[in-house]
Structures are given as C-alpha cells and as structure tokens.
Design a protein around this motif. Structure first.
Motif, PDB file in Angstrom:
ATOM      1  N   ASN A   1       0.827  -1.210   0.000  1.00 26.62           N
ATOM      2  CA  ASN A   1       0.000   0.000   0.000  1.00 26.62           C
ATOM      3  C   ASN A   1       0.862   1.261   0.000  1.00 26.62           C
ATOM      4  O   ASN A   1       0.640   2.185  -0.775  1.00 26.62           O
ATOM      5  N   LEU A   2       1.851   1.270   0.897  1.00 28.71           N
ATOM      6  CA  LEU A   2       2.737   2.423   1.004  1.00 28.71           C
ATOM      7  C   LEU A   2       3.503   2.634  -0.292  1.00 28.71           C
ATOM      8  O   LEU A   2       3.648   3.758  -0.779  1.00 28.71           O
TER       9      LEU A   2
ATOM     10  N   TRP B   1       2.687   1.707  -3.208  1.00 26.71           N
ATOM     11  CA  TRP B   1       1.757   2.163  -4.233  1.00 26.71           C
ATOM     12  C   TRP B   1       1.590   3.681  -4.143  1.00 26.71           C
ATOM     13  O   TRP B   1       1.621   4.380  -5.159  1.00 26.71           O
ATOM     14  N   MET B   2       1.442   4.191  -2.938  1.00 30.86           N
ATOM     15  CA  MET B   2       1.295   5.640  -2.767  1.00 30.86           C
ATOM     16  C   MET B   2       2.551   6.361  -3.253  1.00 30.86           C
ATOM     17  O   MET B   2       2.466   7.327  -4.018  1.00 30.86           O
TER      18      MET B   2
ATOM     19  N   GLU C   1       0.611   8.377   5.288  1.00 34.63           N
ATOM     20  CA  GLU C   1       1.316   7.089   5.304  1.00 34.63           C
ATOM     21  C   GLU C   1       0.654   6.119   6.264  1.00 34.63           C
ATOM     22  O   GLU C   1       0.498   4.940   5.962  1.00 34.63           O
TER      23      GLU C   1
ATOM     24  N   VAL D   1      -2.848   5.027   4.792  1.00 33.32           N
ATOM     25  CA  VAL D   1      -2.684   4.199   3.591  1.00 33.32           C
ATOM     26  C   VAL D   1      -2.153   2.814   3.974  1.00 33.32           C
ATOM     27  O   VAL D   1      -2.642   1.789   3.502  1.00 33.32           O
ATOM     28  N   LYS D   2      -1.162   2.816   4.830  1.00 32.06           N
ATOM     29  CA  LYS D   2      -0.549   1.574   5.273  1.00 32.06           C
ATOM     30  C   LYS D   2      -1.590   0.652   5.898  1.00 32.06           C
ATOM     31  O   LYS D   2      -1.637  -0.548   5.610  1.00 32.06           O
TER      32      LYS D   2
ATOM     33  N   PRO E   1      -4.323   4.569  -1.734  1.00 36.14           N
ATOM     34  CA  PRO E   1      -3.046   5.193  -2.097  1.00 36.14           C
ATOM     35  C   PRO E   1      -3.181   6.305  -3.136  1.00 36.14           C
ATOM     36  O   PRO E   1      -2.546   7.350  -3.003  1.00 36.14           O
ATOM     37  N   VAL E   2      -4.006   6.088  -4.155  1.00 36.52           N
ATOM     38  CA  VAL E   2      -4.081   7.058  -5.245  1.00 36.52           C
ATOM     39  C   VAL E   2      -4.639   8.413  -4.793  1.00 36.52           C
ATOM     40  O   VAL E   2      -3.989   9.439  -4.987  1.00 36.52           O
TER      41      VAL E   2
ATOM     42  N   ALA F   1      -2.138  10.167  -2.555  1.00 34.42           N
ATOM     43  CA  ALA F   1      -1.037  10.759  -3.314  1.00 34.42           C
ATOM     44  C   ALA F   1      -1.492  12.051  -3.998  1.00 34.42           C
ATOM     45  O   ALA F   1      -0.781  13.062  -3.979  1.00 34.42           O
TER      46      ALA F   1
END
Lengths: 331, 331
Positions: A274-275, A277-278, B304, B307-308, B314-315, B318
């Motif tokens: 996941n991380l 991917w970000m 972080e 998302v983690k 994630p998208v 970001a």
C-alpha cells in the motif's frame, strides 16, 4: 458511452456481487474522463472497507507456456471448491513485448461460463502505469463483490512483473521443461521474485523431463537468498491437460497464506505494498508534471542525445532541465 | 577546510595524474557547499572528454566473503600488468545494513602503497543517492587521471548493488562455498545481476567444496535468462591467499570487454547507463523538492499511516499530497 449510474447504485451493485454493475464500475475506473474519475473515486472510497479479504495470486510466464489453459484449469479447481475467482490481466499490449495476451474471453471459454468466475481483460489504451493502477482498483472492486481469489495474470517479458508482484500475495512463475532454452524470453530477476515455480505441460512424453526440471530448479533455487516471507520457493509440476498438480498447487498457496498470516508477513507485505503504491503514484504524478511540461519536452530531446553520447554530464543536464521546469511552473 | 584550487589547477592536476590533486578534486566533488559544487561542475566539464576509457568493474559480496583481501590480490595483479587501478567504494555506511566497509586503507595495505593503485573510500555523511553520485563522478576523475581499471566495491546486502551495477561494465559477485547458507545475508536479485560469480577462499580444505559449488552455481545459472550482453555468466574459484584464480578472472573480464565491444553491447550499455543516470537524478531532484517541502512533510505522516493500514486509498492520498505541494509551491 453508456450512461453512468449514481455512486450509490455502483456501490450497492458491486457489494451485492452483480457482475454487470461490477463490469460497469471497472469501465468507470478505466475511464480518462474527469467526471468519471471523480465518480470512480467516490465508489472506491465507499467499497474500501469491504476490500482486502481475497487471496491475490500473481501468475506470469512467457507466451507459449500455456498460461490460459493453466488459469482455466486452476480457476475451475477454485470454483469447484465453491470459491469465487476473478481473473485480471496486466498487459499493456505493447507491440514491443511481442507477448500480448489475447484480450478476449474466448481463450478461457469454460471458465468464463462459470457463474463463480469473473474474467476481465486488461484495460486498453493506457500506459503500463495506468494499467497497473486500474488493475489494482479492479482488484479492490472484485474483492468488494465477494471474489475470494484474485488471479492477476501477466507476461514474463516486460516490466509488468514487478507491478504484478507488487499487488500479489503470492507470485507464481509458469515454466516448461527443457533446461533453460524456453527462458530466453523471460526477463532477468523474475525467477528470484517467484514464491513458486510450476513446470507446466508435465504430461505424456514430457513427464520425465518435467520431473528432471523440478530437481534442477529446486537445486538452483536453494542457492538463492530466502524471501522475507520465510517461505522456501517450491517447484512443482502440473498439467492443465491431464488436470494433475492443479489441486496440490492450490493447497500450496493455501499453506503459504496460512503460514504468512501466522508469521505476520502477510499483513506486513500488504501494508508495504500500500505504502509503495502511494509513493510510486507520487512519483508518477511528479514525473508526469515534469515530462509532460512543454518546455521540458522540447529541451529534453537535446539533453538526452548529448548525455547518451557522453558529451554532457547527466547531473548538470538534469539540473538544467529542472531549472527550466521550475521557472516555467512558477511564472 | 583547506583552500580550494582554481578550476585550471584541478583540471591540469587530475589530467597529469597527480594523486594529491586527484584526492582534493574528489573532496571537492563530495562537498555540499554551494561554491564547491559550482567549482566541481566546472572541473568535471573540463575533464569529461578524457573520461570513459577505463574498464569499470563492480564487485559485491556479503561481509565475511573476503572482499578486501580479494580486491587487494586482484588489484596487485592488475598493477603487475602495468595497468593503473583505482578502487572506489559505494557504502552508505548505514547502521541498518550491518555491512559497513571499513573506511580506511589499512585493510588493503599492500595495494595502497602501490604507485599504480589509488584507493578512495566512500564519502561519509551522504545519502545513498549522494554516495552513488559522488562515486560516479570520482570514477570520471580517476579515468581522466589515467586509471585504466576502476573497481567499485559494495556490500551485497542493501540497495547499493543496483547503483553499482548501473555504473559498471562488468559486475562480479563474490561467494563462499557452502550451499546457500552464506547467502542468507545477500539480497534477492543480486545473483541474476552478476556477469560472473567467484567462489572465494578456494584454498586448503575448502578447495573441494569450492569446486562443487562451481558446479552447483553453474547448473543454477544456466537456468537463468541470458543477459543482453549475450555473455553467459561464468562461475570460477579463486583464492586471494594462494593467489589462484585471480589472473584467469582478470582474463575473463578482458574477454567480456572484447566480446561486448565487438557485439556493440559495451557502448550501448554505457549510453543506457548515462541516460538512466540523468533520469534517476531528475527523479531524485523532483522527489527531493516534494518530500522536503514543509507542508508535505507534515501531511505525509498521517497519509502514510492511513494508507498503510488500508483506511485510505493510495491514489487519492497521493493526489491530495500533490495538490498541497503544488499550492504551496505556487503561492
């Protein structure tokens, strides 16, 4: 283009496992239109709490290894256990790779007629990064729709393997017996990524050479460093034709799932994915801004030429381009 | 800090092969001061036409494999052929890797006294990217100073291998006999990067197991995909202690050089490395701007985390961070 549904209709449809709405939600996610993107984002946010429960299996192998036939047999085995399976594809269908996967369901005819199976070919017209993104999001939609196993298929010749590895819990490499020659097409580094190697087409006259290949690969792989999962890469044989090895391969994957859940690697890996991917997406966005900038686009042609030929140093060339970019951005 | 010389003095000194000025030019390149950077850039531009003529050999292996002793014997062999050799190191001496290379010349005492050899440990206080950059530029300075072989040493446990591979013409992996166990420390993917594997410490009682290891690795590596260089990865034994295998390893590297020059891979690889260096540096600069941004630094901690843990996608995470960044940049 067909009319869009409401966020609620997509959400409800996906969560109820309606494959027609699931398909339409995937089309929405693949769309490049701004309104679709906003809609897709809202749908994904809604379904997020219902994702993550599937076993995500990445499968790769060069063209000719029998991937479609294998996935059909493998998928049928999974549905015979009354589990729902989705088959997705990361295939940027670039002419360069020469390994484009047939983008239709005819190659997995039987599986595509199975009510417990859902097959969705790669989005077309997207970059590799775009395909990877839409496949990841499609995976989430399928999980929300109740699919318990997600198979993500790719060809072992390009850069798509790393992307598929980065979204899989388990990464399977399909090979043929024949001591190395069939590997000419596969990219370096893929062997070391695999959680299991399956020697496919281990039937008829091939059986003996397939067993020999298992020994060879097993010997080779025990020289490799261990994976962080603490799981030792297994080498097995299988035949989609004779239906052998398919059930035990699925058992192997189940064992992997159990042991990595137990030792904590499963969750750790998902979090790291996941991380990553970000951060990868941040990089994609930053590089998109940079490389799509009109001034940069013009200037970089010359820089690339002179850097490549060794007439200019890479570092000052990069600094110059970044200066141009920043000035253009801030003006 | 010592007084700086003029651009002309650095240039002349380096080109004349003056090791004291070469050392000072390297210190200049490693400096983080703005004025030094400008000076370094001018010096590098001056010497650029005189670079590229060395054979660049990357060497890696886990701590305990006998890297220093090997490089000393290997370097002495090269100087015995009346060739000038420089030994550089990529070692971000991170505590995490646990494989820090001793940053002094005492570990290669004999070689360091050889007038045809030049040993320079890794710059300290720099990030891995910074170390990689300064090592690449140091390599160019050494080439301009007439060194015909550049050895770039690293430890096989972190991310530095990819960077060293990216600046080498030939990549050598040092191993010990003992079927896999010693490999626990080495990172996945390094085996597939190697142009040759040398089983070190093949002396005394180890000789037989080293020969067995050669067979094992040779069998394993022939299952790997071929490199773009068309050169099949060789496995050899050597002993720095008894001085065996060193000369033939150097011959192997010379053969590699000749065959890749002939088939065009040598130049193609160098050009690709230059381009990659530029694009990597652009990425470093872009990510530096982004991740060092105060607003981003604050916001990313929360992103972080969520998302983690799978609470945020994630998208969109970001995208949100990039919006913050751009607004902060343009205001």
């Amino acid at each position: 283009m067909r009319q869009r549904l409401s966020v609620e209709a997509y959400t409800k449809g996906v969560l109820s496992g309606d494959t027609i709405i699931l398909s339409r939600a995937i089309t929405l996610i693949e769309s490049k239109l701004k309104n679709d993107k906003l809609l897709a984002k809202a749908v994904l946010e809604n379904i997020l709490p219902y994702t993550g429960k599937a076993m995500r299996v990445g499968i790769t192998g060069v063209p000719g290894v029998g991937k479609s036939t294998f996935i059909e047999a493998f998928g049928k085995h999974i549905t015979s256990l009354k589990k729902k399976v989705a088959v997705l594809t990361v295939d940027p269908s670039s002419k360069k790779t020469g390994g484009s996967i047939l983008a239709d369901k005819t190659r997995m005819e039987e599986l595509s007629r199975d009510p417990l199976a859902f097959i969705r070919p790669s989005a077309s017209g997207l970059s590799l990064g775009g395909v990877a993104r839409s496949t990841r999001e499609t995976m989430l939609l399928c999980e929300a729709a109740g699919y318990e196993v997600i198979i993500i298929e790719t060809v072992g010749v390009g850069q798509s393997e790393t992307l598929v590895k980065g979204m899989s819990d388990f990464f399977l490499l399909l090979m043929l017996a024949g001591a190395g020659d069939e590997l000419q097409g596969i990219k370096k580094g893929i062997m070391e990524m695999a959680d299991a190697v399956a020697i496919n087409k281990a039937d008829g006259a091939n059986k003996i050479s397939a067993e020999l290949a298992v020994t060879e690969y097993q010997n080779a792989l025990h020289l490799f460093p261990k994976s962080d999962s603490d799981f030792i890469t297994k080498v097995v044989t299988c035949s989609a034709l004779e239906g052998t090895g398919i059930a035990s391969l699925w058992e192997l994957i189940t064992e992997y799932q159990q042991s990595t859940i137990q030792n904590g690697y499963f969750e750790k890996n998902r979090q790291a994915q996941n991380l990553e991917w970000m951060h990868n997406y941040i990089r994609q966005l930053l590089e998109g801004l940079f490389y799509e900038n009109t001034i940069v686009k013009k200037a970089i042609v010359m820089s690339e030429k002179s850097v490549k030929e060794g007439n200019e140093l890479p570092v000052p060339a990069a600094e110059l381009l970044l200066d141009l970019f920043m000035k253009n951005l801030l003006k």
